[in-house]
Design a protein around this motif. Structure first.
Motif, PDB file in Angstrom:
ATOM      1  N   UNK A 158      56.752  -3.751  22.525  1.00 44.26           N
ATOM      2  CA  UNK A 158      57.275  -3.622  24.010  1.00 44.26           C
ATOM      3  C   UNK A 158      58.897  -4.207  23.065  1.00 44.26           C
ATOM      4  N   UNK A 159      59.868  -3.228  23.327  1.00 42.28           N
ATOM      5  CA  UNK A 159      61.071  -2.966  22.608  1.00 42.28           C
ATOM      6  C   UNK A 159      61.936  -3.763  23.807  1.00 42.28           C
ATOM      7  N   UNK A 160      61.940  -4.972  23.764  1.00 41.15           N
ATOM      8  CA  UNK A 160      62.970  -5.668  24.493  1.00 41.15           C
ATOM      9  C   UNK A 160      63.970  -5.283  23.798  1.00 41.15           C
ATOM     10  N   UNK A 191      50.554   9.173  17.618  1.00 41.26           N
ATOM     11  CA  UNK A 191      49.794   8.047  16.424  1.00 41.26           C
ATOM     12  C   UNK A 191      49.335   7.651  17.769  1.00 41.26           C
ATOM     13  N   UNK A 192      48.804   7.828  18.881  1.00 40.16           N
ATOM     14  CA  UNK A 192      48.461   7.121  20.018  1.00 40.16           C
ATOM     15  C   UNK A 192      49.758   5.334  20.500  1.00 40.16           C
ATOM     16  N   UNK A 193      50.494   5.468  19.907  1.00 40.69           N
ATOM     17  CA  UNK A 193      51.129   4.403  20.834  1.00 40.69           C
ATOM     18  C   UNK A 193      51.919   4.620  21.518  1.00 40.69           C
ATOM     19  N   UNK A 194      51.161   3.720  22.536  1.00 42.32           N
ATOM     20  CA  UNK A 194      52.791   3.877  23.874  1.00 42.32           C
ATOM     21  C   UNK A 194      54.079   2.996  24.021  1.00 42.32           C
ATOM     22  N   UNK A 195      55.074   3.255  24.028  1.00 38.46           N
ATOM     23  CA  UNK A 195      56.216   2.493  24.088  1.00 38.46           C
ATOM     24  C   UNK A 195      56.693   1.998  25.651  1.00 38.46           C
ATOM     25  N   UNK A 196      56.712   0.218  25.548  1.00 38.52           N
ATOM     26  CA  UNK A 196      57.362   0.011  26.983  1.00 38.52           C
ATOM     27  C   UNK A 196      58.925  -0.420  26.290  1.00 38.52           C
ATOM     28  N   UNK A 208      69.268   9.080  29.247  1.00 33.26           N
ATOM     29  CA  UNK A 208      68.915  10.237  30.393  1.00 33.26           C
ATOM     30  C   UNK A 208      67.207  11.178  29.601  1.00 33.26           C
ATOM     31  N   UNK A 209      67.498  10.903  28.550  1.00 26.49           N
ATOM     32  CA  UNK A 209      67.325  11.594  27.491  1.00 26.49           C
ATOM     33  C   UNK A 209      65.402  10.941  27.640  1.00 26.49           C
ATOM     34  N   UNK A 210      65.999   9.815  27.256  1.00 30.11           N
ATOM     35  CA  UNK A 210      64.694   9.004  27.297  1.00 30.11           C
ATOM     36  C   UNK A 210      62.969   9.400  28.704  1.00 30.11           C
ATOM     37  N   UNK A 211      61.853   8.800  27.699  1.00 25.02           N
ATOM     38  CA  UNK A 211      61.050  10.053  28.929  1.00 25.02           C
ATOM     39  C   UNK A 211      60.205   8.510  28.353  1.00 25.02           C
ATOM     40  N   UNK A 212      59.774   7.421  28.206  1.00 26.28           N
ATOM     41  CA  UNK A 212      58.687   6.353  28.082  1.00 26.28           C
ATOM     42  C   UNK A 212      59.481   5.136  29.040  1.00 26.28           C
ATOM     43  N   UNK A 213      58.303   4.575  29.731  1.00 27.42           N
ATOM     44  CA  UNK A 213      58.854   3.267  30.738  1.00 27.42           C
ATOM     45  C   UNK A 213      59.374   2.419  29.912  1.00 27.42           C
ATOM     46  N   UNK A 214      60.081   2.170  31.497  1.00 27.34           N
ATOM     47  CA  UNK A 214      60.968   0.702  30.985  1.00 27.34           C
ATOM     48  C   UNK A 214      60.679   0.042  31.869  1.00 27.34           C
ATOM     49  N   UNK A 215      60.046  -0.850  31.437  1.00 27.15           N
ATOM     50  CA  UNK A 215      59.174  -2.256  32.717  1.00 27.15           C
ATOM     51  C   UNK A 215      60.481  -2.985  33.208  1.00 27.15           C
ATOM     52  N   UNK A 216      60.362  -3.382  34.401  1.00 28.14           N
ATOM     53  CA  UNK A 216      61.645  -4.450  34.956  1.00 28.14           C
ATOM     54  C   UNK A 216      60.799  -5.316  34.993  1.00 28.14           C
ATOM     55  N   UNK A 217      61.877  -6.473  34.086  1.00 21.96           N
ATOM     56  CA  UNK A 217      61.258  -8.176  33.762  1.00 21.96           C
ATOM     57  C   UNK A 217      61.894  -9.135  34.909  1.00 21.96           C
ATOM     58  N   UNK A 218      62.434  -8.929  36.398  1.00 26.08           N
ATOM     59  CA  UNK A 218      63.245  -9.854  37.093  1.00 26.08           C
ATOM     60  C   UNK A 218      62.929 -11.385  37.072  1.00 26.08           C
ATOM     61  N   UNK A 219      61.719 -11.220  37.069  1.00 23.99           N
ATOM     62  CA  UNK A 219      61.028 -12.175  36.559  1.00 23.99           C
ATOM     63  C   UNK A 219      60.849 -13.441  35.664  1.00 23.99           C
ATOM     64  N   UNK A 220      61.007 -12.073  35.177  1.00 21.71           N
ATOM     65  CA  UNK A 220      60.653 -13.092  33.227  1.00 21.71           C
ATOM     66  C   UNK A 220      59.572 -13.080  32.666  1.00 21.71           C
ATOM     67  N   UNK A 228      66.400  -9.076  21.491  1.00 22.40           N
ATOM     68  CA  UNK A 228      66.579  -7.889  21.012  1.00 22.40           C
ATOM     69  C   UNK A 228      65.393  -8.012  19.843  1.00 22.40           C
ATOM     70  N   UNK A 229      64.107  -8.334  20.441  1.00 27.07           N
ATOM     71  CA  UNK A 229      63.128  -8.131  19.273  1.00 27.07           C
ATOM     72  C   UNK A 229      61.328  -6.472  19.974  1.00 27.07           C
ATOM     73  N   UNK A 230      61.245  -6.374  19.274  1.00 26.34           N
ATOM     74  CA  UNK A 230      59.485  -5.263  19.001  1.00 26.34           C
ATOM     75  C   UNK A 230      58.847  -6.206  18.945  1.00 26.34           C
ATOM     76  N   UNK A 231      57.338  -5.650  19.487  1.00 26.27           N
ATOM     77  CA  UNK A 231      56.276  -6.180  18.938  1.00 26.27           C
ATOM     78  C   UNK A 231      55.526  -5.201  19.034  1.00 26.27           C
ATOM     79  N   UNK A 232      54.340  -5.112  18.440  1.00 21.28           N
ATOM     80  CA  UNK A 232      53.526  -3.782  18.394  1.00 21.28           C
ATOM     81  C   UNK A 232      51.989  -4.945  18.296  1.00 21.28           C
ATOM     82  N   UNK A 233      51.373  -3.617  19.557  1.00 21.42           N
ATOM     83  CA  UNK A 233      49.861  -4.284  20.619  1.00 21.42           C
ATOM     84  C   UNK A 233      48.636  -3.521  19.763  1.00 21.42           C
ATOM     85  N   UNK A 234      47.682  -3.762  18.619  1.00 22.69           N
ATOM     86  CA  UNK A 234      47.120  -3.054  18.890  1.00 22.69           C
ATOM     87  C   UNK A 234      45.887  -3.237  19.898  1.00 22.69           C
ATOM     88  N   UNK A 235      44.965  -1.974  19.926  1.00 26.94           N
ATOM     89  CA  UNK A 235      44.125  -1.913  20.454  1.00 26.94           C
ATOM     90  C   UNK A 235      43.162  -2.819  21.559  1.00 26.94           C
TER      91      UNK A 235
END
Length: 188
Positions: A37-39, A65-70, A91-103, A121-128
């Motif tokens: 999760x790439x805030x 590596x089996x990792x999805x990016x949001x 425009x070159x990016x292929x990973x999902x962008x999540x809308x968080x307007x409700x915070x 500006x924060x990054x979180x790595x979540x395991x399976x």
């Protein structure tokens, strides 16, 4: 309790991803795989597109590596699409962008700037298992480095797959690890 080792909290967010219709992403979609999760503070800004472009250059490697990016900001999924359609870098990016307007996500991850309506500006790595394994947070003007993120994810995956082993500072895949024991105390 700190956020490292805590469980991903329930959420539902509308996502934009290039070449797809808008779609929902929930905490259940994340479970069973590694996720980032790439805030970032906001669309149409300055440091954010440079970070996202850097992350995009590592997206194929993360997928291997089996990792999805949001990517997550407090903007809407509509804003994410407009940014994607008008910015050369985004425009070159292929990973999902999540809308968080409700915070909801920014609050769940404790990165919402009170009174500003923006995420830090924060990054979180979540395991399976849905457990937060890594956190990186920087001030507004300091961008992140995707090479270091990939290195940390490889280390987290190694530790998960090799109980009793730990990765020392600056560890790179294939290098020697450590097995903590009384024999090592005071010798490193």
């Amino acid at each position: 309790m700190g956020i490292i080792g805590s469980q991903l909290k329930p959420f539902s967010a509308t996502a934009f991803q290039a070449g797809k219709d808008f779609f929902q992403v929930t905490d259940e979609d994340v479970r069973g795989k590694w996720a980032v999760f790439f805030f970032y503070p906001a669309d149409f800004t300055f440091v954010c597109p440079t970070e996202l472009e850097d992350l995009g250059e590592h997206y194929d490697m993360l997928q291997k590596l089996g990792v999805e990016v949001y990517a997550v900001s407090t903007d809407t999924h509509f804003s994410h699409k407009a940014w994607h359609d008008t910015s050369e870098k985004i425009g070159k990016l292929n990973f999902p962008f999540l809308g968080d307007q409700n915070h909801n996500l920014a609050t769940n991850f404790d990165v919402l700037r009170e009174g500003a309506g923006l995420a830090d500006r924060a990054t979180f790595v979540i395991d399976p298992d849905g457990v937060i394994q890594l956190v990186e947070q920087t001030c507004e003007g300091v961008g992140r480095n995707a090479n270091e993120l990939v290195r940390k994810i490889r280390a987290a995956q190694y530790v998960r797959n090799n109980p009793g082993q730990v990765c020392p500072a600056a560890w790179e895949e294939g290098e020697e690890t450590l097995a903590p024991s009384l024999d090592l105390v005071g010798k490193i």
